[in-house]
Scaffold this motif. Structure first.
Motif, PDB file in Angstrom:
ATOM      1  N   LYS A   3       0.850  -1.180   0.000  1.00  0.00           N
ATOM      2  CA  LYS A   3       0.000   0.000   0.000  1.00  0.00           C
ATOM      3  C   LYS A   3       0.888   1.233   0.000  1.00  0.00           C
ATOM      4  O   LYS A   3       1.895   1.269   0.707  1.00  0.00           O
ATOM      5  CB  LYS A   3      -0.881   0.033   1.257  1.00  0.00           C
ATOM      6  CG  LYS A   3      -1.962  -1.007   1.282  1.00  0.00           C
ATOM      7  CD  LYS A   3      -2.819  -0.793   2.527  1.00  0.00           C
ATOM      8  CE  LYS A   3      -4.020  -1.690   2.526  1.00  0.00           C
ATOM      9  NZ  LYS A   3      -4.888  -1.438   3.695  1.00  0.00           N
ATOM     10  N   PRO A   4       0.512   2.250  -0.753  1.00  0.00           N
ATOM     11  CA  PRO A   4       1.317   3.479  -0.736  1.00  0.00           C
ATOM     12  C   PRO A   4       1.207   4.169   0.622  1.00  0.00           C
ATOM     13  O   PRO A   4       0.178   4.096   1.293  1.00  0.00           O
ATOM     14  CB  PRO A   4       0.701   4.334  -1.840  1.00  0.00           C
ATOM     15  CG  PRO A   4      -0.631   3.748  -2.131  1.00  0.00           C
ATOM     16  CD  PRO A   4      -0.612   2.329  -1.673  1.00  0.00           C
ATOM     17  N   PHE A   5       2.291   4.824   1.015  1.00  0.00           N
ATOM     18  CA  PHE A   5       2.345   5.513   2.294  1.00  0.00           C
ATOM     19  C   PHE A   5       3.294   6.688   2.124  1.00  0.00           C
ATOM     20  O   PHE A   5       4.387   6.540   1.579  1.00  0.00           O
ATOM     21  CB  PHE A   5       2.868   4.551   3.367  1.00  0.00           C
ATOM     22  CG  PHE A   5       2.889   5.112   4.753  1.00  0.00           C
ATOM     23  CD1 PHE A   5       1.736   5.149   5.513  1.00  0.00           C
ATOM     24  CD2 PHE A   5       4.062   5.600   5.297  1.00  0.00           C
ATOM     25  CE1 PHE A   5       1.747   5.653   6.798  1.00  0.00           C
ATOM     26  CE2 PHE A   5       4.090   6.106   6.572  1.00  0.00           C
ATOM     27  CZ  PHE A   5       2.930   6.133   7.336  1.00  0.00           C
ATOM     28  N   VAL A  17      18.869   8.288   4.840  1.00  0.00           N
ATOM     29  CA  VAL A  17      18.129   7.183   4.205  1.00  0.00           C
ATOM     30  C   VAL A  17      18.586   7.033   2.752  1.00  0.00           C
ATOM     31  O   VAL A  17      18.805   5.918   2.276  1.00  0.00           O
ATOM     32  CB  VAL A  17      16.608   7.409   4.298  1.00  0.00           C
ATOM     33  CG1 VAL A  17      15.851   6.403   3.443  1.00  0.00           C
ATOM     34  CG2 VAL A  17      16.140   7.334   5.747  1.00  0.00           C
ATOM     35  N   ALA A  18      18.764   8.153   2.070  1.00  0.00           N
ATOM     36  CA  ALA A  18      19.213   8.109   0.673  1.00  0.00           C
ATOM     37  C   ALA A  18      20.602   7.484   0.559  1.00  0.00           C
ATOM     38  O   ALA A  18      20.857   6.685  -0.351  1.00  0.00           O
ATOM     39  CB  ALA A  18      19.202   9.511   0.076  1.00  0.00           C
ATOM     40  N   GLU A  19      21.499   7.825   1.490  1.00  0.00           N
ATOM     41  CA  GLU A  19      22.853   7.261   1.480  1.00  0.00           C
ATOM     42  C   GLU A  19      22.813   5.749   1.703  1.00  0.00           C
ATOM     43  O   GLU A  19      23.517   4.994   1.022  1.00  0.00           O
ATOM     44  CB  GLU A  19      23.718   7.926   2.546  1.00  0.00           C
ATOM     45  CG  GLU A  19      24.125   9.341   2.216  1.00  0.00           C
ATOM     46  CD  GLU A  19      24.887   9.999   3.356  1.00  0.00           C
ATOM     47  OE1 GLU A  19      25.424   9.272   4.229  1.00  0.00           O
ATOM     48  OE2 GLU A  19      24.941  11.237   3.371  1.00  0.00           O
ATOM     49  N   ILE A  20      22.005   5.323   2.641  1.00  0.00           N
ATOM     50  CA  ILE A  20      21.881   3.887   2.918  1.00  0.00           C
ATOM     51  C   ILE A  20      21.298   3.174   1.701  1.00  0.00           C
ATOM     52  O   ILE A  20      21.790   2.110   1.301  1.00  0.00           O
ATOM     53  CB  ILE A  20      21.018   3.650   4.171  1.00  0.00           C
ATOM     54  CG1 ILE A  20      21.742   4.161   5.417  1.00  0.00           C
ATOM     55  CG2 ILE A  20      20.670   2.168   4.319  1.00  0.00           C
ATOM     56  CD1 ILE A  20      20.868   4.244   6.651  1.00  0.00           C
ATOM     57  N   ALA A  21      20.268   3.750   1.132  1.00  0.00           N
ATOM     58  CA  ALA A  21      19.634   3.140  -0.041  1.00  0.00           C
ATOM     59  C   ALA A  21      20.636   2.994  -1.179  1.00  0.00           C
ATOM     60  O   ALA A  21      20.705   1.948  -1.826  1.00  0.00           O
ATOM     61  CB  ALA A  21      18.436   3.982  -0.479  1.00  0.00           C
ATOM     62  N   GLN A  22      21.408   4.041  -1.424  1.00  0.00           N
ATOM     63  CA  GLN A  22      22.389   3.993  -2.504  1.00  0.00           C
ATOM     64  C   GLN A  22      23.454   2.935  -2.209  1.00  0.00           C
ATOM     65  O   GLN A  22      23.821   2.151  -3.090  1.00  0.00           O
ATOM     66  CB  GLN A  22      23.043   5.357  -2.686  1.00  0.00           C
ATOM     67  CG  GLN A  22      24.017   5.403  -3.849  1.00  0.00           C
ATOM     68  CD  GLN A  22      24.609   6.785  -4.061  1.00  0.00           C
ATOM     69  OE1 GLN A  22      24.480   7.669  -3.225  1.00  0.00           O
ATOM     70  NE2 GLN A  22      25.254   6.966  -5.190  1.00  0.00           N
ATOM     71  N   ALA A  23      23.930   2.893  -0.967  1.00  0.00           N
ATOM     72  CA  ALA A  23      24.968   1.923  -0.605  1.00  0.00           C
ATOM     73  C   ALA A  23      24.473   0.488  -0.732  1.00  0.00           C
ATOM     74  O   ALA A  23      25.246  -0.417  -1.037  1.00  0.00           O
ATOM     75  CB  ALA A  23      25.453   2.187   0.817  1.00  0.00           C
ATOM     76  N   MET A  24      23.174   0.284  -0.506  1.00  0.00           N
ATOM     77  CA  MET A  24      22.607  -1.061  -0.561  1.00  0.00           C
ATOM     78  C   MET A  24      21.966  -1.365  -1.907  1.00  0.00           C
ATOM     79  O   MET A  24      21.410  -2.453  -2.095  1.00  0.00           O
ATOM     80  CB  MET A  24      21.581  -1.237   0.556  1.00  0.00           C
ATOM     81  CG  MET A  24      22.181  -1.118   1.945  1.00  0.00           C
ATOM     82  SD  MET A  24      20.967  -1.363   3.253  1.00  0.00           S
ATOM     83  CE  MET A  24      20.828  -3.149   3.184  1.00  0.00           C
ATOM     84  N   ASP A  25      22.023  -0.395  -2.809  1.00  0.00           N
ATOM     85  CA  ASP A  25      21.409  -0.529  -4.131  1.00  0.00           C
ATOM     86  C   ASP A  25      19.925  -0.879  -4.002  1.00  0.00           C
ATOM     87  O   ASP A  25      19.421  -1.803  -4.646  1.00  0.00           O
ATOM     88  CB  ASP A  25      22.149  -1.576  -4.969  1.00  0.00           C
ATOM     89  CG  ASP A  25      21.782  -1.483  -6.450  1.00  0.00           C
ATOM     90  OD1 ASP A  25      21.415  -0.385  -6.915  1.00  0.00           O
ATOM     91  OD2 ASP A  25      21.847  -2.533  -7.143  1.00  0.00           O
ATOM     92  N   GLN A  26      19.258  -0.142  -3.125  1.00  0.00           N
ATOM     93  CA  GLN A  26      17.826  -0.316  -2.879  1.00  0.00           C
ATOM     94  C   GLN A  26      17.156   1.052  -2.947  1.00  0.00           C
ATOM     95  O   GLN A  26      17.824   2.083  -2.951  1.00  0.00           O
ATOM     96  CB  GLN A  26      17.582  -0.938  -1.490  1.00  0.00           C
ATOM     97  CG  GLN A  26      18.129  -2.323  -1.318  1.00  0.00           C
ATOM     98  CD  GLN A  26      17.346  -3.364  -2.092  1.00  0.00           C
ATOM     99  OE1 GLN A  26      16.212  -3.153  -2.500  1.00  0.00           O
ATOM    100  NE2 GLN A  26      17.970  -4.514  -2.317  1.00  0.00           N
ATOM    101  N   SER A  27      15.847   1.050  -2.941  1.00  0.00           N
ATOM    102  CA  SER A  27      15.110   2.317  -2.921  1.00  0.00           C
ATOM    103  C   SER A  27      15.016   2.834  -1.487  1.00  0.00           C
ATOM    104  O   SER A  27      15.177   2.083  -0.519  1.00  0.00           O
ATOM    105  CB  SER A  27      13.707   2.114  -3.483  1.00  0.00           C
ATOM    106  OG  SER A  27      12.946   1.304  -2.602  1.00  0.00           O
ATOM    107  N   LYS A  28      14.746   4.131  -1.374  1.00  0.00           N
ATOM    108  CA  LYS A  28      14.529   4.700  -0.042  1.00  0.00           C
ATOM    109  C   LYS A  28      13.316   4.043   0.605  1.00  0.00           C
ATOM    110  O   LYS A  28      13.313   3.796   1.819  1.00  0.00           O
ATOM    111  CB  LYS A  28      14.347   6.217  -0.117  1.00  0.00           C
ATOM    112  CG  LYS A  28      15.617   6.943  -0.482  1.00  0.00           C
ATOM    113  CD  LYS A  28      15.580   8.456  -0.291  1.00  0.00           C
ATOM    114  CE  LYS A  28      14.312   9.146  -0.601  1.00  0.00           C
ATOM    115  NZ  LYS A  28      14.376  10.616  -0.464  1.00  0.00           N
ATOM    116  N   ALA A  29      12.297   3.741  -0.173  1.00  0.00           N
ATOM    117  CA  ALA A  29      11.097   3.094   0.372  1.00  0.00           C
ATOM    118  C   ALA A  29      11.457   1.746   0.985  1.00  0.00           C
ATOM    119  O   ALA A  29      10.948   1.380   2.054  1.00  0.00           O
ATOM    120  CB  ALA A  29      10.037   2.925  -0.718  1.00  0.00           C
TER     121      ALA A  29
END
Length: 87
Positions: A3-5, A17-29
């Motif tokens: 569900k969108p949130f 959050v953006a740094e972690i997402a980039q480091a893990m190659d995942q989205s911020k969501a």
């Protein structure tokens, strides 16, 4: 199914959050979802531990406060006391 949130983050937190997402190659969501899952898991564990402690105390399975204080005060000393017994 998801569900969108929508979430509003302070700029510094959003950057983290953006740094972690980039480091893990995942989205911020994805990062936020993992953080929420972990928060809920810890909260559930804590609530279960508290409930178990209350059940044990209600059954008389606890050490007396003064005995615990005395035991802790003895830590590291030459006359360190044994852990108080529950009962």
């Amino acid at each position: 199914m998801t569900k969108p949130f929508t979430i509003d983050l302070e700029p510094d937190l959003d950057d983290q959050v953006a740094e972690i997402a980039q480091a893990m190659d995942q989205s911020k969501a994805w990062v936020v979802e993992q953080a929420v899952r972990e928060f809920i898991a810890v909260r559930d564990w804590q609530a279960a531990a508290i409930d178990e402690g209350i059940r044990a105390a209600d059954a008389g399975e606890f050490a007396e406060h003064d005995a615990v204080v005395e035991w802790i005060a003895s830590w590291g000393g030459p006359d360190e006391k044994p852990m108080p017994k529950c009962g």
